[in-house]
Write a protein that holds these residues in place. Structure first.
Motif, mmCIF file in Angstrom:
data_model
loop_
_atom_site.group_PDB
_atom_site.id
_atom_site.type_symbol
_atom_site.label_atom_id
_atom_site.label_comp_id
_atom_site.label_asym_id
_atom_site.label_seq_id
_atom_site.Cartn_x
_atom_site.Cartn_y
_atom_site.Cartn_z
ATOM 1 N N ASP A 71 0.926 -1.221 0.114
ATOM 2 C CA ASP A 71 -0.011 0.002 0.017
ATOM 3 C C ASP A 71 0.935 1.131 -0.100
ATOM 4 N N VAL A 72 0.953 1.799 -1.333
ATOM 5 C CA VAL A 72 1.692 3.008 -1.431
ATOM 6 C C VAL A 72 1.315 4.256 -1.000
ATOM 7 N N GLY A 73 1.889 5.069 -0.068
ATOM 8 C CA GLY A 73 1.374 6.313 0.431
ATOM 9 C C GLY A 73 0.174 5.821 1.493
ATOM 10 N N SER A 74 0.367 5.046 2.495
ATOM 11 C CA SER A 74 -0.564 4.466 3.210
ATOM 12 C C SER A 74 -1.331 5.324 4.159
ATOM 13 N N GLY A 75 -0.516 6.350 4.613
ATOM 14 C CA GLY A 75 -1.127 7.699 5.314
ATOM 15 C C GLY A 75 -1.489 7.050 6.815
ATOM 16 N N ALA A 76 -2.745 6.804 7.094
ATOM 17 C CA ALA A 76 -3.289 6.312 8.382
ATOM 18 C C ALA A 76 -3.690 4.547 8.246
ATOM 19 N N GLY A 77 -3.192 4.208 7.172
ATOM 20 C CA GLY A 77 -3.447 2.697 6.903
ATOM 21 C C GLY A 77 -4.450 2.418 5.805
ATOM 22 N N LEU A 78 -4.737 3.290 4.853
ATOM 23 C CA LEU A 78 -6.044 3.016 3.954
ATOM 24 C C LEU A 78 -5.222 3.102 2.417
ATOM 25 N N PRO A 79 -5.377 2.057 1.929
ATOM 26 C CA PRO A 79 -6.648 0.963 1.988
ATOM 27 C C PRO A 79 -5.721 -0.271 2.853
ATOM 28 N N LEU A 94 3.012 -1.570 4.298
ATOM 29 C CA LEU A 94 2.772 -0.184 4.002
ATOM 30 C C LEU A 94 3.858 0.601 3.851
ATOM 31 N N ILE A 95 3.870 1.432 2.756
ATOM 32 C CA ILE A 95 5.060 2.095 2.656
ATOM 33 C C ILE A 95 4.319 3.657 2.536
ATOM 34 N N GLU A 96 5.216 4.487 3.554
ATOM 35 C CA GLU A 96 4.844 5.770 3.953
ATOM 36 C C GLU A 96 6.065 6.496 4.420
ATOM 37 N N PRO A 97 6.533 7.814 3.751
ATOM 38 C CA PRO A 97 7.604 8.375 3.858
ATOM 39 C C PRO A 97 7.724 9.392 5.163
ATOM 40 N N LEU A 98 6.296 9.807 5.533
ATOM 41 C CA LEU A 98 6.344 10.851 6.394
ATOM 42 C C LEU A 98 6.456 10.233 8.052
ATOM 43 N N ARG A 100 5.522 11.027 11.151
ATOM 44 C CA ARG A 100 4.350 10.834 11.980
ATOM 45 C C ARG A 100 3.493 9.790 11.503
ATOM 46 N N ARG A 101 3.334 9.718 10.415
ATOM 47 C CA ARG A 101 2.287 8.848 9.557
ATOM 48 C C ARG A 101 2.953 7.257 9.885
ATOM 49 N N PHE A 102 4.411 7.265 9.709
ATOM 50 C CA PHE A 102 4.970 6.127 9.892
ATOM 51 C C PHE A 102 4.583 5.485 11.294
ATOM 52 N N ARG A 122 9.633 2.891 5.927
ATOM 53 C CA ARG A 122 9.325 4.374 5.737
ATOM 54 C C ARG A 122 10.175 4.777 4.540
ATOM 55 N N ALA A 123 9.745 5.075 3.617
ATOM 56 C CA ALA A 123 10.211 5.188 2.374
ATOM 57 C C ALA A 123 9.267 5.820 1.240
ATOM 58 N N ARG A 124 9.984 6.616 0.124
ATOM 59 C CA ARG A 124 9.042 7.024 -0.977
ATOM 60 C C ARG A 124 9.005 5.843 -1.905
ATOM 61 N N ALA A 139 -5.602 8.166 -3.194
ATOM 62 C CA ALA A 139 -5.394 9.549 -3.030
ATOM 63 C C ALA A 139 -3.767 10.023 -2.680
ATOM 64 N N VAL A 140 -2.817 9.328 -3.639
ATOM 65 C CA VAL A 140 -1.595 9.587 -3.602
ATOM 66 C C VAL A 140 -1.104 10.704 -4.398
ATOM 67 N N ALA A 141 -1.406 10.380 -5.889
ATOM 68 C CA ALA A 141 -0.796 11.112 -6.857
ATOM 69 C C ALA A 141 -1.660 10.895 -8.214
ATOM 70 N N LYS A 148 4.945 5.924 -12.739
ATOM 71 C CA LYS A 148 6.413 6.094 -12.981
ATOM 72 C C LYS A 148 6.782 5.603 -11.502
ATOM 73 N N TRP A 149 6.112 6.248 -10.312
ATOM 74 C CA TRP A 149 6.914 5.631 -9.155
ATOM 75 C C TRP A 149 6.942 4.038 -8.909
ATOM 76 N N THR A 150 5.755 3.614 -9.262
ATOM 77 C CA THR A 150 5.488 2.108 -8.808
ATOM 78 C C THR A 150 5.690 1.077 -9.764
HETATM 79 C C1 LIG Z 1 -3.728 12.118 1.018
HETATM 80 S S1 LIG Z 1 -2.551 10.979 1.693
HETATM 81 C C2 LIG Z 1 -3.552 9.608 1.449
HETATM 82 C C3 LIG Z 1 -3.429 8.524 2.696
HETATM 83 C C4 LIG Z 1 -3.995 7.356 2.438
HETATM 84 N N1 LIG Z 1 -3.653 6.584 1.425
HETATM 85 C C5 LIG Z 1 -5.682 7.620 2.676
HETATM 86 O O1 LIG Z 1 -6.292 7.345 1.531
HETATM 87 O O2 LIG Z 1 -6.005 8.185 3.412
HETATM 88 C C6 LIG Z 1 -1.246 10.924 0.873
HETATM 89 C C7 LIG Z 1 -0.038 10.117 1.227
HETATM 90 O O3 LIG Z 1 0.830 9.807 0.241
HETATM 91 C C8 LIG Z 1 2.088 9.946 0.937
HETATM 92 N N2 LIG Z 1 3.076 9.966 -0.322
HETATM 93 C C9 LIG Z 1 3.183 11.213 -0.721
HETATM 94 N N3 LIG Z 1 4.316 11.097 -1.972
HETATM 95 C C10 LIG Z 1 4.505 9.885 -1.732
HETATM 96 C C11 LIG Z 1 5.722 9.028 -2.321
HETATM 97 N N4 LIG Z 1 6.289 9.454 -3.359
HETATM 98 N N5 LIG Z 1 5.620 7.716 -2.063
HETATM 99 C C12 LIG Z 1 4.972 7.000 -1.113
HETATM 100 N N6 LIG Z 1 4.035 7.796 -0.312
HETATM 101 C C13 LIG Z 1 3.972 9.193 -0.649
HETATM 102 C C14 LIG Z 1 1.775 11.137 1.968
HETATM 103 O O4 LIG Z 1 3.115 11.062 2.962
HETATM 104 C C15 LIG Z 1 0.511 10.772 2.428
HETATM 105 O O5 LIG Z 1 0.747 9.921 3.618
#
Ligand SMILES: C[S@@+](CC[C@H](N)C(=O)[O-])C[C@H]1O[C@@H](n2cnc3c(N)ncnc32)[C@H](O)[C@@H]1O
Length: 207
Positions: A71-79, A94-98, A100-102, A122-124, A139-141, A148-150
């Protein structure tokens, strides 16, 4: 009964007791620490089941048994966390760079007793050197950046990105890059059951 009650009861009926109890514990974590730490918007507390849990679980239909998922950009663990709870056959990263979220994710995994199947990294995405059967995200990008990232993370598998009304436009914008990379897309209409907000996903695979 509120929409939230309808969704919670519908999901309860579709899950075994243990999964439902663990999901309820996770919902309590989201409603408490998740809101306190600012990981979810203040209004999201009223629609945790009907949107956040329901939409996450709807992805389960497209994940084969025993898969390793990220789960890339997992935030609070969703999905990723609802999927890990409801699908004990999955291994989830669960992959999350920030930070506090990690930290939030690490604590939640420990409290939910999921440490044997769920890893928090804890990674991008673009710096991650691992590979998975399926990469999921929400909701990541926009799709072009996500792909490109994944794409190195799913050499033989798929990316499944939860998306709403922007799905077609995102596919259009990414189309040149996708065909250069020999990637193809499919838009999936996902239904999470009674009371759950319907959602869509873009599935990206190699051809
Ligand atoms: C809007 S939040 C969504 C969090 C969660 N997926 C959700 O639906 O509630 C976007 C998340 O993507 C992470 N993020 C941003 N750029 C990223 C990257 N390059 N690789 C991994 N995560 C990334 C952010 O740190 C943030 O936690």
């Amino acid at each position: 009964m509120t929409g939230e009650d309808v969704a919670r009861e519908g999901l309860a009926a579709s899950l075994d007791r243990q999964s439902y109890e663990a999901l309820s514990q996770y919902v309590d974590i989201l409603a408490g620490r998740g809101l306190e730490w600012g990981l979810l918007g203040p209004r999201e507390g009223d629609r945790l089941w009907q949107r956040h849990i329901g939409n996450s679980l709807a992805l389960g239909d497209v994940l084969g048994r025993g898969m390793e998922i990220a789960d890339v950009g997992s935030g609070a663990g969703l999905p990723g966390l609802p999927l890990a709870i409801a699908r004990p056959d999955l291994k989830v990263t669960l992959i999350e760079p920030l930070l506090r979220r990690f930290n939030f994710l690490t604590l939640a995994v420990e409290e939910l007793g999921l440490g044997d199947r769920v890893e928090v990294l804890r990674a991008r995405a673009e710096e991650t050197k691992r590979t998975f059967d399926v990469v999921v995200c929400r909701a990541v990008a926009p799709l072009d950046r996500l792909v490109k990232w994944t794409s190195p993370l799913f050499p033989d598998g798929a990316l499944v990105a939860l998306k709403g009304s922007t799905a077609e436009e995102e596919v259009r914008q990414a189309s040149k890059f996708l065909s250069k990379q020999r990637l193809t897309t499919e838009i999936l209409e996902l239904s999470g059951g009674p009371g759950v907000e319907p959602t869509r996903a873009i599935r990206v695979t190699r051809f």
